[in-house]
Enzyme design. Sequence first.
Site, PDB file in Angstrom:
ATOM      1  N   SER A   1     -44.939   2.153   6.074  1.00 20.38           N
ATOM      2  CA  SER A   1     -46.269   2.483   6.595  1.00 20.38           C
ATOM      3  C   SER A   1     -46.425   2.196   8.082  1.00 20.38           C
ATOM      4  O   SER A   1     -47.214   2.854   8.760  1.00 20.38           O
ATOM      5  CB  SER A   1     -47.345   1.722   5.816  1.00 20.38           C
ATOM      6  OG  SER A   1     -47.128   0.324   5.902  1.00 20.38           O
TER       7      SER A   1
ATOM      8  N   GLY B   1     -45.525   2.186   1.883  1.00 21.34           N
ATOM      9  CA  GLY B   1     -45.142   1.451   0.679  1.00 21.34           C
ATOM     10  C   GLY B   1     -43.658   1.455   0.393  1.00 21.34           C
ATOM     11  O   GLY B   1     -43.212   0.850  -0.585  1.00 21.34           O
TER      12      GLY B   1
ATOM     13  N   ASN C   1     -41.891  -4.154   2.985  1.00 26.86           N
ATOM     14  CA  ASN C   1     -42.420  -4.141   1.621  1.00 26.86           C
ATOM     15  C   ASN C   1     -41.540  -4.924   0.665  1.00 26.86           C
ATOM     16  O   ASN C   1     -42.039  -5.502  -0.302  1.00 26.86           O
ATOM     17  CB  ASN C   1     -42.638  -2.698   1.142  1.00 26.86           C
ATOM     18  CG  ASN C   1     -43.798  -2.066   1.875  1.00 26.86           C
ATOM     19  OD1 ASN C   1     -44.903  -2.582   1.875  1.00 26.86           O
ATOM     20  ND2 ASN C   1     -43.525  -0.953   2.539  1.00 26.86           N
TER      21      ASN C   1
ATOM     22  N   ASP D   1     -57.082  -4.537   7.492  1.00 24.03           N
ATOM     23  CA  ASP D   1     -56.243  -5.175   6.475  1.00 24.03           C
ATOM     24  C   ASP D   1     -55.358  -6.280   7.049  1.00 24.03           C
ATOM     25  O   ASP D   1     -54.765  -7.060   6.304  1.00 24.03           O
ATOM     26  CB  ASP D   1     -55.401  -4.143   5.721  1.00 24.03           C
ATOM     27  CG  ASP D   1     -54.381  -3.412   6.592  1.00 24.03           C
ATOM     28  OD1 ASP D   1     -54.148  -3.797   7.757  1.00 24.03           O
ATOM     29  OD2 ASP D   1     -53.816  -2.423   6.091  1.00 24.03           O
TER      30      ASP D   1
ATOM     31  N   HIS E   1     -51.535  -3.596   9.186  1.00 23.92           N
ATOM     32  CA  HIS E   1     -51.144  -2.369   9.886  1.00 23.92           C
ATOM     33  C   HIS E   1     -51.732  -2.300  11.287  1.00 23.92           C
ATOM     34  O   HIS E   1     -52.902  -2.634  11.482  1.00 23.92           O
ATOM     35  CB  HIS E   1     -51.591  -1.151   9.072  1.00 23.92           C
ATOM     36  CG  HIS E   1     -50.950  -1.089   7.739  1.00 23.92           C
ATOM     37  ND1 HIS E   1     -51.560  -1.590   6.605  1.00 23.92           N
ATOM     38  CD2 HIS E   1     -49.734  -0.619   7.367  1.00 23.92           C
ATOM     39  CE1 HIS E   1     -50.740  -1.421   5.581  1.00 23.92           C
ATOM     40  NE2 HIS E   1     -49.629  -0.837   6.007  1.00 23.92           N
TER      41      HIS E   1
END
Length: 185
Positions: A16, A49, A78, A159, A162
Amino acid sequence: MCAPTYAATILILGDSLSAGYGMAENQGWVQLLRDELPNAHIINGSVSGETTAGGLRRLPSLLRSSQPDLIIIALGGNDGLRGFPPDKLKSNLTKIINLSQQHGAKVLLTEIMVPPNYGPRYTSSFTQTYHQLAEEYAIKLIPFFMQDIAIDKTLMQRDGIHPNEQAQPMITQWMLPWITQALVE
């Protein structure tokens, strides 16, 4: 109309952070990189992801379809966030590097770091995996492009994981010299 002739084809195999999560595709660092390197054909093979196992599964098809001169491997975040063992991370990255090199592509590996709340032993082992692979395969290791961005809340999405739109030009400028150097070597 003639097809464009490119100086190099670059494949970015990431997650991502490279896929431009949370923003329009044209705002992400990969698109900004395209603007900086107009004579390169840049393929963004990044998927939000994505783990190293997922990247490894997708890589043969990406290699066949794109025939890259340079592959930038930006995977592992991830794996770390899911607490996967560093030896599995290393095994998958090793296979990705080997496949890439067997296809005749140069490889740049981006260092990935995990948050310190995973404990010093895991965090150190995880990060060392990238350094070990760079040494074992004599490939360039790009220092983690998020290291200065992640600590600045104004450059992060809500979040906290990111980077936002304002961070994307910084990432592009961080990556650019590594990529241009790899293309001339």
